[in-house]
Structure formats: structure tokens, C-alpha cells
Design an enzyme around this catalytic site. Structure first.
Site, PDB file in Angstrom:
ATOM      1  N   TYR A  42       0.981 -68.135 -33.099  1.00 40.17           N
ATOM      2  CA  TYR A  42       1.189 -68.702 -31.756  1.00 40.17           C
ATOM      3  C   TYR A  42       1.314 -67.582 -30.725  1.00 40.17           C
ATOM      4  O   TYR A  42       0.602 -67.556 -29.713  1.00 40.17           O
ATOM      5  CB  TYR A  42       2.463 -69.561 -31.767  1.00 40.17           C
ATOM      6  CG  TYR A  42       2.864 -70.087 -30.417  1.00 40.17           C
ATOM      7  CD1 TYR A  42       2.255 -71.213 -29.878  1.00 40.17           C
ATOM      8  CD2 TYR A  42       3.875 -69.465 -29.671  1.00 40.17           C
ATOM      9  CE1 TYR A  42       2.627 -71.705 -28.636  1.00 40.17           C
ATOM     10  CE2 TYR A  42       4.253 -69.956 -28.434  1.00 40.17           C
ATOM     11  CZ  TYR A  42       3.631 -71.071 -27.919  1.00 40.17           C
ATOM     12  OH  TYR A  42       4.004 -71.544 -26.695  1.00 40.17           O
TER      13      TYR A  42
ATOM     14  N   ILE B  98       4.919 -80.280 -19.839  1.00 38.05           N
ATOM     15  CA  ILE B  98       4.774 -79.556 -18.573  1.00 38.05           C
ATOM     16  C   ILE B  98       3.616 -80.139 -17.766  1.00 38.05           C
ATOM     17  O   ILE B  98       3.720 -80.368 -16.558  1.00 38.05           O
ATOM     18  CB  ILE B  98       4.597 -78.039 -18.830  1.00 38.05           C
ATOM     19  CG1 ILE B  98       5.859 -77.497 -19.506  1.00 38.05           C
ATOM     20  CG2 ILE B  98       4.315 -77.288 -17.523  1.00 38.05           C
ATOM     21  CD1 ILE B  98       5.805 -76.037 -19.914  1.00 38.05           C
TER      22      ILE B  98
ATOM     23  N   ALA C 111      -3.135 -76.780 -22.364  1.00 37.57           N
ATOM     24  CA  ALA C 111      -3.303 -77.371 -23.698  1.00 37.57           C
ATOM     25  C   ALA C 111      -3.057 -76.314 -24.769  1.00 37.57           C
ATOM     26  O   ALA C 111      -3.568 -75.193 -24.676  1.00 37.57           O
ATOM     27  CB  ALA C 111      -4.710 -77.940 -23.846  1.00 37.57           C
ATOM     28  N   ALA C 112      -2.279 -76.662 -25.771  1.00 37.30           N
ATOM     29  CA  ALA C 112      -2.009 -75.732 -26.878  1.00 37.30           C
ATOM     30  C   ALA C 112      -1.323 -76.466 -28.017  1.00 37.30           C
ATOM     31  O   ALA C 112      -0.720 -77.518 -27.805  1.00 37.30           O
ATOM     32  CB  ALA C 112      -1.089 -74.604 -26.405  1.00 37.30           C
TER      33      ALA C 112
ATOM     34  N   LEU D 114      -4.003 -85.908 -26.977  1.00 36.13           N
ATOM     35  CA  LEU D 114      -2.824 -86.726 -27.302  1.00 36.13           C
ATOM     36  C   LEU D 114      -2.217 -86.372 -28.667  1.00 36.13           C
ATOM     37  O   LEU D 114      -1.581 -87.199 -29.294  1.00 36.13           O
ATOM     38  CB  LEU D 114      -3.155 -88.231 -27.223  1.00 36.13           C
ATOM     39  CG  LEU D 114      -3.660 -88.710 -25.863  1.00 36.13           C
ATOM     40  CD1 LEU D 114      -3.904 -90.225 -25.886  1.00 36.13           C
ATOM     41  CD2 LEU D 114      -2.675 -88.367 -24.744  1.00 36.13           C
TER      42      LEU D 114
ATOM     43  N   GLY E  42       0.888 -84.835 -26.519  1.00 34.69           N
ATOM     44  CA  GLY E  42       1.084 -85.548 -25.256  1.00 34.69           C
ATOM     45  C   GLY E  42       1.014 -87.053 -25.463  1.00 34.69           C
ATOM     46  O   GLY E  42       0.636 -87.532 -26.537  1.00 34.69           O
TER      47      GLY E  42
ATOM     48  N   ARG F  43      19.916 -68.252 -24.344  1.00 34.47           N
ATOM     49  CA  ARG F  43      18.550 -68.482 -23.875  1.00 34.47           C
ATOM     50  C   ARG F  43      18.537 -68.576 -22.352  1.00 34.47           C
ATOM     51  O   ARG F  43      19.546 -68.857 -21.721  1.00 34.47           O
ATOM     52  CB  ARG F  43      17.983 -69.789 -24.443  1.00 34.47           C
ATOM     53  CG  ARG F  43      17.739 -69.793 -25.949  1.00 34.47           C
ATOM     54  CD  ARG F  43      16.627 -68.852 -26.357  1.00 34.47           C
ATOM     55  NE  ARG F  43      16.294 -68.914 -27.779  1.00 34.47           N
ATOM     56  CZ  ARG F  43      16.896 -68.188 -28.732  1.00 34.47           C
ATOM     57  NH1 ARG F  43      17.866 -67.352 -28.425  1.00 34.47           N
ATOM     58  NH2 ARG F  43      16.511 -68.291 -29.984  1.00 34.47           N
TER      59      ARG F  43
HETATM   60  C1  UD2 Z   1      11.188 -70.636 -27.811  1.00 36.69           C
HETATM   61  C2  UD2 Z   1       9.936 -71.491 -27.756  1.00 36.69           C
HETATM   62  C3  UD2 Z   1       8.959 -71.024 -28.802  1.00 36.69           C
HETATM   63  C4  UD2 Z   1       8.702 -69.535 -28.654  1.00 36.69           C
HETATM   64  C5  UD2 Z   1      10.038 -68.778 -28.694  1.00 36.69           C
HETATM   65  C6  UD2 Z   1       9.842 -67.303 -28.407  1.00 36.69           C
HETATM   66  C7  UD2 Z   1      10.505 -73.705 -27.016  1.00 36.69           C
HETATM   67  C8  UD2 Z   1      10.706 -75.114 -27.419  1.00 36.69           C
HETATM   68  N1  UD2 Z   1      10.236 -72.864 -28.028  1.00 36.69           N
HETATM   69  O1  UD2 Z   1      11.841 -70.809 -29.050  1.00 36.69           O
HETATM   70  O2  UD2 Z   1       7.744 -71.736 -28.621  1.00 36.69           O
HETATM   71  O3  UD2 Z   1       8.046 -69.319 -27.422  1.00 36.69           O
HETATM   72  O4  UD2 Z   1      10.912 -69.281 -27.669  1.00 36.69           O
HETATM   73  O5  UD2 Z   1      11.033 -66.632 -28.458  1.00 36.69           O
HETATM   74  O6  UD2 Z   1      10.551 -73.357 -25.841  1.00 36.69           O
HETATM   75  N2  UD2 Z   1      18.280 -74.725 -32.479  1.00 36.69           N
HETATM   76  C9  UD2 Z   1      19.337 -75.308 -33.153  1.00 36.69           C
HETATM   77  N3  UD2 Z   1      19.163 -76.556 -33.683  1.00 36.69           N
HETATM   78  C10 UD2 Z   1      17.980 -77.252 -33.551  1.00 36.69           C
HETATM   79  C11 UD2 Z   1      16.905 -76.632 -32.856  1.00 36.69           C
HETATM   80  C12 UD2 Z   1      17.097 -75.369 -32.333  1.00 36.69           C
HETATM   81  O7  UD2 Z   1      20.408 -74.724 -33.298  1.00 36.69           O
HETATM   82  O8  UD2 Z   1      17.882 -78.386 -34.048  1.00 36.69           O
HETATM   83  C13 UD2 Z   1      18.453 -73.377 -31.913  1.00 36.69           C
HETATM   84  C14 UD2 Z   1      17.378 -72.422 -32.376  1.00 36.69           C
HETATM   85  O9  UD2 Z   1      17.690 -71.911 -33.642  1.00 36.69           O
HETATM   86  C15 UD2 Z   1      17.410 -71.385 -31.259  1.00 36.69           C
HETATM   87  C16 UD2 Z   1      17.817 -72.193 -30.030  1.00 36.69           C
HETATM   88  O10 UD2 Z   1      18.355 -73.414 -30.517  1.00 36.69           O
HETATM   89  O11 UD2 Z   1      18.355 -70.395 -31.528  1.00 36.69           O
HETATM   90  C17 UD2 Z   1      16.627 -72.523 -29.129  1.00 36.69           C
HETATM   91  O12 UD2 Z   1      15.627 -73.101 -29.922  1.00 36.69           O
HETATM   92  P1  UD2 Z   1      14.221 -73.614 -29.333  1.00 36.69           P
HETATM   93  O13 UD2 Z   1      13.393 -73.991 -30.499  1.00 36.69           O
HETATM   94  O14 UD2 Z   1      14.449 -74.607 -28.268  1.00 36.69           O
HETATM   95  O15 UD2 Z   1      13.663 -72.344 -28.583  1.00 36.69           O
HETATM   96  P2  UD2 Z   1      13.387 -70.842 -29.068  1.00 36.69           P
HETATM   97  O16 UD2 Z   1      13.970 -69.968 -28.016  1.00 36.69           O
HETATM   98  O17 UD2 Z   1      13.833 -70.592 -30.471  1.00 36.69           O
END
Ligand code: UD2
Length: 315
Positions: A150, A18, A81-82, A38, A41, A218
Site C-alpha cells: 500500500y 472521502i 480510488a484505491a 463499489l 464505497g 495520532r
Molecule cells: C493509518 C491508516 C493506514 C496507513 C497508516 C500509516 C487509516 C484508517 N489507516 O493507520 O492506511 O496509512 O496510518 O501509518 O487512516 N486500533 C485499536 N483497535 C482497533 C483498531 C485500531 O486499538 O480495533 C489502533 C491501532 O492499533 C492504531 C490506532 O488505533 O494504533 C489507529 O489505527 P488506524 O487503523 O485507524 O490507523 P493507523 O494510524 O494505524
């Protein structure tokens, strides 16, 4: 559109996904300082520009940060940063707490103690603070249920940011990002954004593993819409000492996103289904009426965003 111009800006985490997109958007009309260790990043994410000053440094070094802040007198400060991996914070809760909360608190306190006259400070919080609360869509006033170090650090720091604003008269704002995607997102960990992992699989002809039945939904928000939101929240003076969802309010299932990405890329992708990921939430989308009142309008549907994303990868 409200855009920051002719300003001195600090972006922590500015070499990340971002942050570096934000640098690209602001570099022409502003002087930007990036602090990034880094760890996630990449220096290659940053543009070559005389307007950019890069420090490879951790925000945990409070002496360095305090020096930087008092010397530069920034107009705007973005705290991006996080340690962004939820899984990593579960493995290293104390260490990541130093970064995700304490370092940011020190920055706030430097601003308070030195009465630094900044125009605004923005902190990136996350939809993770809502946890498994089933209420949909998620509103800023919905109950929170932070479940990982987190999410706990994001929520606590968000509160420090908002209430430092109220208590000490510092203009601050916090964002709760939903599922942000787009160019420069690092696909380096299994917990990286799912769209960066899918694009990586397509590009390298690798199999993609779906956790669960793929019907989880999502609120995917394209990076350019996030940049629009960040500019508005910084420039609009009514956005003060408060928190805003940053999303599109559109619901997309993982299966639909995979289908769309395959069509757009025109490439084959083999997908297999496996058990749900532990702690995964089934459905998530945001109510964005609060930020819309400030003039925010998401411009990218998931199809348009995926097209842009794919084009940026094959350019
Ligand atoms: C997002 C945020 C996380 C946290 C969370 C809170 C991101 C990258 N992550 O997690 O930091 O804030 O929201 O709810 O924005 N999936 C697969 N296969 C893969 C990877 C993921 O099926 O190889 C699925 C995963 O199980 C999930 C969906 O894809 O159901 C989205 O996964 P994600 O890790 O991108 O994001 P999320 O919403 O779990």
C-alpha cells in the site's frame, strides 16, 4: 475560502468515504462524474442530483477511463480510488498494485498523450509513506520508509503524479492524508479507521479492543478540514507539482479519544486491552506549515469533530 465552482470534475473513488464527502461539498456548483467499483464505497453515500453522473466501474479498465477522460475534458481530476486497507495489499500485492498504481499511471498517460487541458489533477497519497521513521513531526521532506505494498504504491504513484507534472507540463498535486475521520467512513474491516470502529462499537453496544496500551498517538483530521484542504490545493495555482501533508498537527492518544467519544455520545463503551498490532507505529503527527502557507486552517478540534461525527450518526 478557495472553492471549485462551475467546473467539470472527475472523482475516482467518489462513492467512498472521502470521495462522497467531496461530492457533497461540490455538487451544487459543479458537474461531477464519479467512477467507483463499489468495492468499499456505497451508492447510498452519493446524493441524488442532476449534476452527478455515476459509473460503477473499476479504474483498472484503462479503455473505459481513457474514453471517459477524452470525452469529458474535465477541469479537475481527483484520484481517490484505491484499495485502502493496508492488510489487503499485503495479502494481494500484485492485484492491488494494478489499482493503486498502474490504473492511476494510465490515467496520467491518457492526459499526457491526448494533451488534455485540465486545470489540475490531485492524487491522494498517505502518511503511510513515512513508515516507522521516528522523526516527529513528519514533514514532507522527512525521510520516507514505505513498508507495505500500500505505502510503496502510494509513494511511487505520488512521484509519478508530481513528475508527470514537471516533465509534461500537467498541473498536479498530491496529498499525504493522516488519520481522516467523519461521517460515511466504512467500519467494515478491522483495518478501517479506528474512530469508525469505536463509533460502531458504541452504536451497537459492542466491546472495543485496544491494541497495546492505548497511549499511541495520532493526528486525527476531520473530514470537513480535509475538504477544505482539497479545495485549496486544487484552486491555488502555487500548489503545483508538489506534495502536502493534510492533518491538524494536533496530537491525541487513543485513550483520550475513547474518553472523549464516550463523553460526547453519553453511551457506555466497554474497552479491553490486548497486544499491540503488528507493524503499528507508536506516534504520528504532521508538520502542516507547508499547506498552511496556502491558507489552510484546520477548523475542527478533535472534540468538535467527534461531536459533529456523533450527531451525524444519531440524526
Ligand atoms: C493509518 C491508516 C493506514 C496507513 C497508516 C500509516 C487509516 C484508517 N489507516 O493507520 O492506511 O496509512 O496510518 O501509518 O487512516 N486500533 C485499536 N483497535 C482497533 C483498531 C485500531 O486499538 O480495533 C489502533 C491501532 O492499533 C492504531 C490506532 O488505533 O494504533 C489507529 O489505527 P488506524 O487503523 O485507524 O490507523 P493507523 O494510524 O494505524
Amino acid at each position: 475560502m478557495d472553492t471549485i465552482k462551475n467546473s467539470k470534475i472527475l472523482i475516482t473513488g467518489g462513492a467512498g468515504f472521502i470521495g462522497s464527502n467531496l461530492v457533497d461539498a461540490l455538487i451544487e456548483d459543479n458537474e461531477i462524474v464519479v467512477v467507483d467499483d463499489l468495492s468499499m464505497g456505497k451508492i447510498g453515500n452519493l446524493p441524488q442530483s442532476q449534476n452527478l453522473h455515476f459509473f460503477e466501474h473499476s479504474i483498472v479498465d484503462t479503455e473505459f477511463m481513457s474514453h471517459l477522460l477524452t470525452e469529458w475534458n474535465f477541469d479537475y481530476v481527483f484520484l481517490l480510488a484505491a484499495v485502502a486497507s493496508v492488510a489487503d495489499t499485503i495479502v494481494r500485492p500484485v492485484e492491488t498494485h494494478q489499482i493503486n498504481q498502474n490504473a492511476n499511471l494510465s490515467i496520467l498517460d491518457t492526459i499526457r498523450v491526448n494533451k488534455l487541458p485540465l486545470k489540475k489533477l490531485l492524487f491522494a497519497s498517505s502518511a503511510a509513506v513515512y513508515g516507522n521513521n521516528p522523526e516527529l513531526p513528519k514533514k514532507e521532506i522527512s525521510p520516507i520508509d514505505p513498508q507495505s505494498p500500500y505505502a510503496i504504491d502510494k509513494f511511487a504513484t505520488e512521484r509519478f503524479v508530481i513528475n508527470y507534472g514537471k516533465l509534461y507540463g500537467i498541473p498536479t498535486v498530491a496529498t499525504r492524508f493522516f488519520n481522516v475521520y467523519g461521517p460515511k467512513q466504512n467500519p467494515g474491516s478491522p483495518y478501517s479507521g479506528v474512530l469508525s470502529l469505536i463509533s460502531n462499537s458504541i452504536k451497537n453496544g459492542r466491546n472495543f479492543k485496544v491494541f497495546g496500551d492505548g497511549e499511541q498517538t495520532r493526528d486525527f483530521v476531520y473530514i470537513d478540514d480535509v475538504i477544505q484542504a482539497l479545495n485549496i490545493l486544487m484552486v491555488n495555482e502555487t500548489a503545483k507539482n508538489d506534495v502536502y501533508n493534510v492533518a491538524t498537527s494536533q496530537i491525541t492518544s487513543l485513550n483520550d479519544v475513547i474518553k472523549a467519544f464516550k463523553n460526547i455520545s453519553g453511551e457506555p463503551l466497554s474497552v479491553n486491552y490486548t497486544n499491540s498490532r503488528l507493524g503499528d507505529i507508536k506516534n504520528s503527527y504532521a508538520d502542516i506549515s507547508k499547506i498552511k502557507k496556502l491558507g489552510f486552517t484546520p477548523k475542527f478540534s478533535i472534540i468538535e469533530g467527534l461531536k459533529n461525527y456523533w450527531n451525524s450518526m444519531v440524526e
